[in-house]
Design a protein around this motif. Structure first.
Motif, PDB file in Angstrom:
ATOM      1  N   GLN A 144       5.829   3.501  -4.167  1.00  0.00           N
ATOM      2  CA  GLN A 144       4.745   4.451  -4.418  1.00  0.00           C
ATOM      3  C   GLN A 144       5.270   5.868  -4.495  1.00  0.00           C
ATOM      4  OE1 GLN A 144       1.371   3.609  -4.547  1.00  0.00           O
ATOM      5  NE2 GLN A 144       1.814   1.445  -4.392  1.00  0.00           N
ATOM      6  N   ASP A 145       4.386   6.746  -4.885  1.00  0.00           N
ATOM      7  CA  ASP A 145       4.687   8.160  -5.024  1.00  0.00           C
ATOM      8  C   ASP A 145       5.276   8.748  -3.734  1.00  0.00           C
ATOM      9  OD1 ASP A 145       4.813  10.395  -6.474  1.00  0.00           O
ATOM     10  OD2 ASP A 145       2.744  11.023  -6.123  1.00  0.00           O
ATOM     11  N   ASP A 146       4.728   8.345  -2.587  1.00  0.00           N
ATOM     12  CA  ASP A 146       5.176   8.922  -1.321  1.00  0.00           C
ATOM     13  C   ASP A 146       6.339   8.141  -0.711  1.00  0.00           C
ATOM     14  OD1 ASP A 146       3.953   6.621  -0.626  1.00  0.00           O
ATOM     15  OD2 ASP A 146       2.314   7.535   0.511  1.00  0.00           O
ATOM     16  N   GLY A 147       6.940   7.278  -1.502  1.00  0.00           N
ATOM     17  CA  GLY A 147       8.119   6.566  -1.030  1.00  0.00           C
ATOM     18  C   GLY A 147       7.850   5.255  -0.318  1.00  0.00           C
ATOM     19  N   ARG A 148       6.566   4.994  -0.070  1.00  0.00           N
ATOM     20  CA  ARG A 148       6.253   3.729   0.599  1.00  0.00           C
ATOM     21  C   ARG A 148       6.465   2.572  -0.349  1.00  0.00           C
ATOM     22  NH1 ARG A 148       0.750   4.147   3.776  1.00  0.00           N
ATOM     23  NH2 ARG A 148       0.171   5.152   1.839  1.00  0.00           N
ATOM     24  N   ARG A 149       6.873   1.456   0.227  1.00  0.00           N
ATOM     25  CA  ARG A 149       7.145   0.305  -0.614  1.00  0.00           C
ATOM     26  C   ARG A 149       6.203  -0.849  -0.308  1.00  0.00           C
ATOM     27  NH1 ARG A 149      13.544  -0.400  -1.036  1.00  0.00           N
ATOM     28  NH2 ARG A 149      13.598   0.264   1.125  1.00  0.00           N
ATOM     29  N   GLU A 150       5.896  -1.552  -1.334  1.00  0.00           N
ATOM     30  CA  GLU A 150       5.006  -2.699  -1.219  1.00  0.00           C
ATOM     31  C   GLU A 150       5.800  -3.889  -1.750  1.00  0.00           C
ATOM     32  OE1 GLU A 150       1.379  -1.748  -3.105  1.00  0.00           O
ATOM     33  OE2 GLU A 150       0.647  -3.807  -3.086  1.00  0.00           O
ATOM     34  N   THR A 180       5.764  -2.002   4.566  1.00  0.00           N
ATOM     35  CA  THR A 180       5.093  -2.857   3.594  1.00  0.00           C
ATOM     36  C   THR A 180       3.577  -2.766   3.743  1.00  0.00           C
ATOM     37  OG1 THR A 180       5.076  -4.744   5.049  1.00  0.00           O
ATOM     38  CG2 THR A 180       6.980  -4.505   3.612  1.00  0.00           C
ATOM     39  N   ASP A 181       3.170  -2.109   4.842  1.00  0.00           N
ATOM     40  CA  ASP A 181       1.726  -2.018   5.077  1.00  0.00           C
ATOM     41  C   ASP A 181       1.066  -1.035   4.128  1.00  0.00           C
ATOM     42  OD1 ASP A 181       1.743  -2.358   8.694  1.00  0.00           O
ATOM     43  OD2 ASP A 181       2.016  -3.778   7.058  1.00  0.00           O
ATOM     44  N   PHE A 182      -0.157  -1.287   3.844  1.00  0.00           N
ATOM     45  CA  PHE A 182      -0.918  -0.393   3.011  1.00  0.00           C
ATOM     46  C   PHE A 182      -2.285  -0.165   3.591  1.00  0.00           C
ATOM     47  CE2 PHE A 182       2.115  -0.207  -0.200  1.00  0.00           C
ATOM     48  CZ  PHE A 182       1.725   0.858  -0.993  1.00  0.00           C
ATOM     49  N   GLU A 183      -2.846   0.976   3.292  1.00  0.00           N
ATOM     50  CA  GLU A 183      -4.208   1.205   3.742  1.00  0.00           C
ATOM     51  C   GLU A 183      -5.120   0.188   3.091  1.00  0.00           C
ATOM     52  OE1 GLU A 183      -2.566   5.383   4.149  1.00  0.00           O
ATOM     53  OE2 GLU A 183      -3.662   4.897   2.334  1.00  0.00           O
ATOM     54  N   ALA A 184      -6.154  -0.156   3.799  1.00  0.00           N
ATOM     55  CA  ALA A 184      -7.074  -1.179   3.300  1.00  0.00           C
ATOM     56  C   ALA A 184      -7.667  -0.780   1.959  1.00  0.00           C
ATOM     57  CB  ALA A 184      -8.180  -1.414   4.318  1.00  0.00           C
ATOM     58  N   GLU A 185      -7.933   0.494   1.802  1.00  0.00           N
ATOM     59  CA  GLU A 185      -8.576   0.942   0.565  1.00  0.00           C
ATOM     60  C   GLU A 185      -7.679   0.749  -0.648  1.00  0.00           C
ATOM     61  OE1 GLU A 185      -7.442   5.616   0.383  1.00  0.00           O
ATOM     62  OE2 GLU A 185      -9.044   5.029   1.744  1.00  0.00           O
ATOM     63  N   ALA A 186      -6.374   0.687  -0.412  1.00  0.00           N
ATOM     64  CA  ALA A 186      -5.451   0.513  -1.528  1.00  0.00           C
ATOM     65  C   ALA A 186      -5.480  -0.906  -2.049  1.00  0.00           C
ATOM     66  CB  ALA A 186      -4.035   0.885  -1.097  1.00  0.00           C
TER      67      ALA A 186
END
Lengths: 151, 283
Positions: free
Chosen positions: A55-61, A141-147
């Motif tokens: 993602q844009d902020d460097g987080r990975r999924e 690997t976590d993401f906000e629920a809204e995502a």
């Protein structure tokens, strides 16, 4: 801020995820391949392995994909997944059992065994275990629920 | 002429039948919604698959694959897709009739029927034939694994030369009120070449290998979409049939009530006349 591009992850039953990412890493049939924005048009087969969205902020999924196809074109990437799961969802005992079963089938050398199918099953089982071991406990690997995509 | 008691009993029976048809209508409506949602969910994947195939076919005119091969049809396979259950109007019979017509058209009757759904399975006695292809239970929602397995076996038969073409007869879902039994060719695959195909794609490992992996998957996707549509059509047909049955029951209850009322009225009048007659005799 890095340039984003659109990624769609589809399975035969539903649209799993649509999002904007900085990069996509996928297990192509010729090895892991990375896709950034404005990548040249590409169509490739995928093999079992990790599918990583950054993602844009460097987080990975991360997803464990068991094969499929990737189409890139027009600043958009479409992943056609045979089957897909999050590392946390991987059923490790089942993956181990599948590995065991595939190995036994390959060793038995009986006629009438579909060697290619057994090998493919083995690759899937190994890939699941590796991904689970590497990613299942990682917070990134976590993401906000809204995502999460509405299903 | 029925007695008042008999008519009352008939009203009760019709009313309880109406309860059942009404309930079935509502269940079918709920299942229809789910089936429609499932069909809609599967569409993006199928469309993307179709797009990839088109770009592959557009990339190279010389690209060939055994699954594209149009052969002289000596043996035909007809996949007939209908429901597991009845009580859905003419849904099963129309598919059955169309499938039988297709077999009739085959040269020298060299056609194999591949029934999907218990009604088709039974109609073509698939259980009594050794190694018959098909799917006995389709279920309330199309099942991807079942579609993929059947597609795989059909593909194998085609590649082994045991059939030269595979057609599918199923009920196409347009709207809830509009459904149509259609026949579509499943194998060989007909790629739509050169439909405004954009750009030079890079293929990895190469176009032929991607194609070889894609085609079996593509056929499975098509068959799954057909299952999904047939299931949606089935629930729509059942909803309609049960809706009609409920309305018929309403009409029947109404006319029976009317007859019953007339009879009761006649009985009261008769008693009154008798009373009056009796009273007059006493005076």
């Amino acid at each position: 801020m890095a340039t984003l591009f659109r990624v769609e992850i589809l399975t035969s039953e539903k649209r799993v995820r649509t999002t904007e990412v900085v990069s996509l890493t996928a297990p192509g049939s010729e090895g892991m391949l990375g896709v950034l924005a404005h990548h040249a048009p590409l169509i490739t087969a995928l093999v079992p392995g990790p599918l990583i969205l950054t993602q844009d902020d460097g987080r990975r999924e991360v997803y464990a994909i068991s094969g499929g196809f990737l189409e890139v074109g027009g600043n958009r990437a479409v992943v056609l997944a045979d089957a897909l799961e999050r590392p946390q969802e991987i059923d490790l005992p089942r993956a181990r059992a599948a590995e065991e079963r595939a190995r036994r089938r390959l060793q038995s050398r009986e006629p009438g065994i579909d060697v290619r199918r057994a090998e493919a099953a083995l690759r899937r089982a190994l890939s699941r275990q590796q991904i689970s071991a590497r990613w299942a406990d990682r917070r990134e690997t976590d993401f906000e629920a809204e995502a999460e995509c509405p299903t | 002429m029925a007695t008042l008691k008999q008519i009352r009993r008939r009203i009760r029976t019709v009313r309880s039948t109406r309860h059942i048809t009404k309930a079935m209508e509502m269940v079918a409506a709920a299942k229809l919604r789910r089936a429609q949602a499932a069909a809609a969910g599967a569409r993006p994947y199928a469309d993307a698959m179709q797009g990839v195939l088109q770009r592959l076919a557009g990339a190279s005119r010389t690209l060939s694959h055994p699954l594209f091969e149009l052969r002289a049809v000596r043996r035909l396979a007809v996949v007939a897709v209908a429901a597991d259950k009845g009580l859905c109007g003419g849904f099963n019979t129309s598919v059955l009739r169309r499938a039988q017509a297709c077999i009739g058209e085959a040269p020298d009757g060299a056609a194999e029927i591949v029934p999907v759904g218990r009604r088709m399975w039974r109609a073509f006695r698939a259980g009594e034939r050794e190694g018959a292809l098909g799917l006995e239970l389709l279920g309330d929602l199309a099942d991807w694994d079942a579609a993929r397995d059947l597609a795989q076996r059909l593909t194998e038969r085609f590649l082994e030369g045991r059939v030269d073409r595979v057609d599918v007869v199923y009920t196409h879902f347009e709207t809830v009120a509009r459904r149509e039994v259609v026949k579509e060719a499943l194998i060989p695959v007909e790629p739509r070449r050169g439909e405004g195909v954009p750009g030079d794609y890079i293929f990895e490992p190469d176009a032929a290998q991607v194609l070889a992996q894609l085609l079996p998957r593509y056929i499975a996707t098509r068959l799954f979409a057909i299952f999904a549509e047939s299931v949606a059509s089935e629930h729509a047909a059942r909803m309609q049939a049960m809706g009609n049955a409920t309305r018929n029951a309403d009409e029947m209850i109404e006319s029976l009530t009317l007859t019953g009322n007339k009879l009761r009225q006649a009985a009261i009048t008769r008693e009154l006349t008798e009373l009056v007659g009796g009273a007059e005799a006493l005076i």
